[in-house]
Design a protein around this motif. Structure first.
Motif, PDB file in Angstrom:
ATOM      1  N   TYR A 207       0.909  -1.022  -0.267  1.00 29.28           N
ATOM      2  CA  TYR A 207       0.118  -0.082   0.038  1.00 29.28           C
ATOM      3  C   TYR A 207       1.029   1.493   0.298  1.00 29.28           C
ATOM      4  CZ  TYR A 207      -5.238  -1.443   0.790  1.00 29.28           C
ATOM      5  OH  TYR A 207      -5.883  -2.799   1.236  1.00 29.28           O
ATOM      6  N   PRO A 208       0.122   2.134  -0.782  1.00 26.81           N
ATOM      7  CA  PRO A 208       1.400   3.562  -0.645  1.00 26.81           C
ATOM      8  C   PRO A 208       0.665   4.283   1.018  1.00 26.81           C
ATOM      9  CG  PRO A 208      -0.120   3.145  -2.828  1.00 26.81           C
ATOM     10  CD  PRO A 208      -0.632   2.089  -2.267  1.00 26.81           C
ATOM     11  N   ILE A 209       1.628   4.343   1.714  1.00 23.28           N
ATOM     12  CA  ILE A 209       1.489   4.863   2.874  1.00 23.28           C
ATOM     13  C   ILE A 209       0.233   6.761   2.928  1.00 23.28           C
ATOM     14  CG2 ILE A 209       3.103   7.226   3.176  1.00 23.28           C
ATOM     15  CD1 ILE A 209       2.460   5.034   6.055  1.00 23.28           C
ATOM     16  N   SER A 210       0.008   7.035   1.858  1.00 21.96           N
ATOM     17  CA  SER A 210      -0.425   7.857   1.215  1.00 21.96           C
ATOM     18  C   SER A 210      -2.233   7.413   1.056  1.00 21.96           C
ATOM     19  CB  SER A 210      -0.842   8.767   0.486  1.00 21.96           C
ATOM     20  OG  SER A 210      -0.681   8.049  -0.506  1.00 21.96           O
ATOM     21  N   THR A 211      -2.561   6.245   0.844  1.00 24.16           N
ATOM     22  CA  THR A 211      -3.059   5.513   1.017  1.00 24.16           C
ATOM     23  C   THR A 211      -3.846   4.804   2.436  1.00 24.16           C
ATOM     24  OG1 THR A 211      -3.236   4.525  -1.955  1.00 24.16           O
ATOM     25  CG2 THR A 211      -4.919   3.781  -0.299  1.00 24.16           C
ATOM     26  N   LEU A 212      -2.901   4.388   2.822  1.00 25.03           N
ATOM     27  CA  LEU A 212      -3.470   4.377   4.239  1.00 25.03           C
ATOM     28  C   LEU A 212      -3.761   4.735   5.605  1.00 25.03           C
ATOM     29  CD1 LEU A 212       0.172   1.620   4.825  1.00 25.03           C
ATOM     30  CD2 LEU A 212      -2.550   1.539   4.656  1.00 25.03           C
ATOM     31  N   ARG A 213      -3.055   6.290   4.813  1.00 27.03           N
ATOM     32  CA  ARG A 213      -3.255   7.529   5.984  1.00 27.03           C
ATOM     33  C   ARG A 213      -5.045   8.077   5.396  1.00 27.03           C
ATOM     34  NH1 ARG A 213       2.150   9.946   5.065  1.00 27.03           N
ATOM     35  NH2 ARG A 213       3.453   8.977   7.229  1.00 27.03           N
ATOM     36  N   GLU A 214      -5.826   7.769   4.384  1.00 24.90           N
ATOM     37  CA  GLU A 214      -6.853   7.861   3.567  1.00 24.90           C
ATOM     38  C   GLU A 214      -7.029   7.061   4.767  1.00 24.90           C
ATOM     39  OE1 GLU A 214      -8.355   8.960  -0.788  1.00 24.90           O
ATOM     40  OE2 GLU A 214      -6.242   8.529  -0.626  1.00 24.90           O
TER      41      GLU A 214
ATOM     42  N   THR B  39       9.184   0.079   0.297  1.00 24.10           N
ATOM     43  CA  THR B  39       9.262   1.890   1.255  1.00 24.10           C
ATOM     44  C   THR B  39       9.825   2.759   1.214  1.00 24.10           C
ATOM     45  OG1 THR B  39       8.274   1.533   2.713  1.00 24.10           O
ATOM     46  CG2 THR B  39       7.308   1.476   0.497  1.00 24.10           C
ATOM     47  N   GLY B  40      10.750   2.390   2.737  1.00 27.16           N
ATOM     48  CA  GLY B  40      11.610   2.879   2.931  1.00 27.16           C
ATOM     49  C   GLY B  40      10.884   4.099   3.915  1.00 27.16           C
ATOM     50  N   VAL B  41       9.091   3.635   3.744  1.00 30.03           N
ATOM     51  CA  VAL B  41       8.475   4.448   5.140  1.00 30.03           C
ATOM     52  C   VAL B  41       8.922   3.278   6.730  1.00 30.03           C
ATOM     53  CG1 VAL B  41       5.880   4.360   6.211  1.00 30.03           C
ATOM     54  CG2 VAL B  41       6.760   4.797   3.253  1.00 30.03           C
ATOM     55  N   PRO B  42       9.232   4.865   7.822  1.00 33.34           N
ATOM     56  CA  PRO B  42       9.510   4.012   9.082  1.00 33.34           C
ATOM     57  C   PRO B  42       9.011   3.541   9.485  1.00 33.34           C
ATOM     58  CG  PRO B  42       9.565   6.245   8.910  1.00 33.34           C
ATOM     59  CD  PRO B  42       9.115   5.971   7.074  1.00 33.34           C
ATOM     60  N   LEU B  43       8.921   2.472  10.066  1.00 34.76           N
ATOM     61  CA  LEU B  43       8.070   1.896  10.886  1.00 34.76           C
ATOM     62  C   LEU B  43       6.730   2.073  11.162  1.00 34.76           C
ATOM     63  CD1 LEU B  43      10.343  -1.846  11.260  1.00 34.76           C
ATOM     64  CD2 LEU B  43       8.682  -1.885  10.659  1.00 34.76           C
ATOM     65  N   SER B  44       7.369   3.119  12.940  1.00 31.74           N
ATOM     66  CA  SER B  44       6.631   3.907  12.738  1.00 31.74           C
ATOM     67  C   SER B  44       5.302   4.577  12.016  1.00 31.74           C
ATOM     68  CB  SER B  44       7.193   5.342  14.672  1.00 31.74           C
ATOM     69  OG  SER B  44       8.168   5.741  12.924  1.00 31.74           O
ATOM     70  N   ASP B  45       5.864   4.969  10.766  1.00 32.10           N
ATOM     71  CA  ASP B  45       4.469   5.375   9.952  1.00 32.10           C
ATOM     72  C   ASP B  45       3.047   4.743  10.468  1.00 32.10           C
ATOM     73  OD1 ASP B  45       6.459   8.202   9.736  1.00 32.10           O
ATOM     74  OD2 ASP B  45       6.117   7.582   8.116  1.00 32.10           O
ATOM     75  N   TYR B  46       3.730   2.413   9.741  1.00 34.35           N
ATOM     76  CA  TYR B  46       2.970   2.428   9.712  1.00 34.35           C
ATOM     77  C   TYR B  46       2.051   2.023  10.497  1.00 34.35           C
ATOM     78  CZ  TYR B  46       4.567   0.721   5.396  1.00 34.35           C
ATOM     79  OH  TYR B  46       5.113   0.778   3.734  1.00 34.35           O
ATOM     80  N   GLY B  47       3.010   2.083  11.500  1.00 33.59           N
ATOM     81  CA  GLY B  47       1.986   1.706  13.406  1.00 33.59           C
ATOM     82  C   GLY B  47       1.119   2.542  12.823  1.00 33.59           C
ATOM     83  N   ALA B  48       1.817   4.194  12.954  1.00 36.21           N
ATOM     84  CA  ALA B  48       0.776   5.285  13.184  1.00 36.21           C
ATOM     85  C   ALA B  48      -1.245   5.453  12.664  1.00 36.21           C
ATOM     86  CB  ALA B  48       1.392   6.826  12.710  1.00 36.21           C
ATOM     87  N   ILE B  49      -0.722   4.031  11.486  1.00 35.17           N
ATOM     88  CA  ILE B  49      -1.991   4.482  10.815  1.00 35.17           C
ATOM     89  C   ILE B  49      -2.864   3.285  11.355  1.00 35.17           C
ATOM     90  CG2 ILE B  49      -1.095   5.288   8.181  1.00 35.17           C
ATOM     91  CD1 ILE B  49      -2.500   1.445   9.041  1.00 35.17           C
ATOM     92  N   ALA B  50      -2.730   2.519  12.799  1.00 34.52           N
ATOM     93  CA  ALA B  50      -3.590   1.720  12.689  1.00 34.52           C
ATOM     94  C   ALA B  50      -3.531   1.293  14.106  1.00 34.52           C
ATOM     95  CB  ALA B  50      -2.548  -0.124  12.259  1.00 34.52           C
ATOM     96  N   THR B  51      -5.256   1.101  14.251  1.00 33.19           N
ATOM     97  CA  THR B  51      -5.852   0.949  15.492  1.00 33.19           C
ATOM     98  C   THR B  51      -5.023   0.142  16.351  1.00 33.19           C
ATOM     99  OG1 THR B  51      -7.783   2.202  14.683  1.00 33.19           O
ATOM    100  CG2 THR B  51      -7.684   2.119  17.466  1.00 33.19           C
ATOM    101  N   THR B  52      -5.015  -0.936  15.938  1.00 36.08           N
ATOM    102  CA  THR B  52      -4.404  -2.405  16.173  1.00 36.08           C
ATOM    103  C   THR B  52      -4.009  -3.015  15.114  1.00 36.08           C
ATOM    104  OG1 THR B  52      -6.402  -3.901  16.004  1.00 36.08           O
ATOM    105  CG2 THR B  52      -6.628  -2.812  17.882  1.00 36.08           C
ATOM    106  N   MET B  53      -2.829  -4.002  15.661  1.00 33.41           N
ATOM    107  CA  MET B  53      -1.936  -4.494  14.521  1.00 33.41           C
ATOM    108  C   MET B  53      -0.681  -5.880  15.204  1.00 33.41           C
ATOM    109  SD  MET B  53       1.217  -2.688  13.053  1.00 33.41           S
ATOM    110  CE  MET B  53       2.254  -2.951  11.986  1.00 33.41           C
ATOM    111  N   ALA B  54      -1.359  -6.579  13.554  1.00 34.47           N
ATOM    112  CA  ALA B  54      -0.514  -7.824  13.851  1.00 34.47           C
ATOM    113  C   ALA B  54       1.217  -7.964  12.936  1.00 34.47           C
ATOM    114  CB  ALA B  54      -1.596  -9.185  13.079  1.00 34.47           C
ATOM    115  N   VAL B  55       2.256  -8.380  14.010  1.00 40.64           N
ATOM    116  CA  VAL B  55       3.379  -8.343  13.196  1.00 40.64           C
ATOM    117  C   VAL B  55       3.511  -9.798  13.692  1.00 40.64           C
ATOM    118  CG1 VAL B  55       3.480  -6.184  13.231  1.00 40.64           C
ATOM    119  CG2 VAL B  55       4.567  -7.469  14.960  1.00 40.64           C
TER     120      VAL B  55
END
Ligand SMILES: Cc1ncc(COP(=O)(O)O)c(C=O)c1O
Length: 341
Positions: free
Chosen positions: A147-154, A180-196
């Motif tokens: 996913y582009p991070i912009s789509t996840l933010r949307e 993508t080089g997107v920081p892991l924390s940016d992915y974390g920031a779009i999630a209310t809950t997350m599985a890794v």
């Protein structure tokens, strides 16, 4: 020995990883007394910007607990029609939590926020309410798509505007981050809950983590116990996961290069390859089981991913040379098959 490209879950712990596991300091994690589990949970929570993380045996359990914290029995979750939670978790959300899942078609697993927006229902006496959205990044059945991070933010903004949650199935978030080089924390920031997952590309033998909303770690631990997923001296597994994080994250780009290498060879012989974005290659064929069986007799294991779809996954236990050999075997099998792949 066969070159096994069925999944990135087939890797075996290296001697160094086994040594780290053998040396792990452990305690009874159900009493909160395993220091290595605690260290892993704190490390993962910090990486993704969450308050806490809870170590669980599998990615499926991490998804289940994450989603269960957002959606109550009889309520609805929206996700794409090819999501792992829909295709490969054996109806667990419905069977164990009474969650209704509604799906929408997507392009290689990546949902369009505008289409999602039309489906969200507030819920009333007559209509089931949508309580969360779910995204998978990278997307397994989509072919490791990102996913582009912009789509996840949307999508997160959409969830926020309806006051509902967003669960991120980040089983392969490491590959998305690498691509993508997107920081892991940016992915974390779009999630209310997350599985890794620590047991896919990172190569740990077992273990995943669920990242709960602030103040909900105890609820996650209770749900884990209810599902029978609370362990004892699981620091042995957590040590493998910590070793994987330290040693195997930086090398994931090699898996992505290897996937490109295989795709290029296959494409040059006329195979219908879907462009790999990370470590998963999908090939459209007319008879996937028979081609996979032919490859297997020539020492290369790949997955029939449907009657007409093959999946190849690169990982840390296959070298570029193994990938070249595998690509030759698969191309030969495709060329010899009556339909020419
Ligand atoms: C996208 C995705 N989510 C979740 C899982 C579940 O992980 P596990 O096999 O550890 O339960 C997988 C497993 O392949 C996966 O690909």
């Amino acid at each position: 020995m066969a070159i096994d490209l069925r999944s990135d879950t087939v890797t075996k712990p290296s001697p160094a990883m086994r040594a780290a596991m053998a040396a792990a300091e452990v305690g009874d994690d159900q009493y909160g007394e395993d220091p290595t589990v605690r260290r892993l949970e704190e490390t993962i929570a910090a990486l993704f910007g969450f308050e806490d993380a809870v170590f669980v045996p599998t990615g499926i359990m991490a998804n289940h607990i994450g989603i269960r914290m957002l959606v109550a029995p009889g309520e609805e979750l929206l996700c794409d029609a090819d999501a792992h939670i829909v295709a490969h978790e054996n109806g667990g959300l419905a069977a164990h939590a009474g969650i209704q899942t509604r799906t929408l078609p997507s392009a290689r697993g990546l949902m369009d926020p505008a289409s999602l927006a039309t489906l969200i229902r507030a819920g009333d006496r007559y209509t089931v309410g949508t309580r969360a959205l779910e995204v998978e990044n990278t997307h397994n059945r989509g072919g490791g798509t990102v996913y582009p991070i912009s789509t996840l933010r949307e999508i997160r903004a959409l969830a926020d505007s309806h006051n509902i949650g967003l669960h991120l199935d980040g089983a392969r978030i490491w590959n998305a981050h690498t691509a993508t080089g997107v920081p892991l924390s940016d992915y974390g920031a779009i999630a209310t809950t997350m599985a890794v997952c620590m047991s896919k590309g990172l190569g740990a033998p077992a273990g995943s983590l669920v990242l709960p909303p602030p103040g909900h770690a105890e609820q996650a631990r209770t749900l884990r116990r209810r599902l029978g997923g609370s362990m004892r001296q699981s620091g042995i597994l957590a040590a493998g996961a910590l070793h994987a994080l330290t040693h195997n994250l930086d090398r994931l780009s090699q898996d992505h290069e290897n996937a490109q290498r295989i795709a290029n060879t296959l494409r040059s012989t006329g195979a219908r390859v879907r462009d790999p974005e990370t470590n998963i290659i999908l090939i459209d064929v007319d008879d996937a089981p028979s081609i996979a069986a032919t490859c297997s007799t020539h020492g290369v294991r790949i997955s029939p991913f449907g009657p007409k779809l093959l999946r190849i996954v690169t990982h840390l236990d296959v070298s570029p040379q193994d990938c070249d050999t595998a690509a030759d075997v698969v191309s030969t099998a495709l060329m010899q098959s009556p339909e020419r792949g």
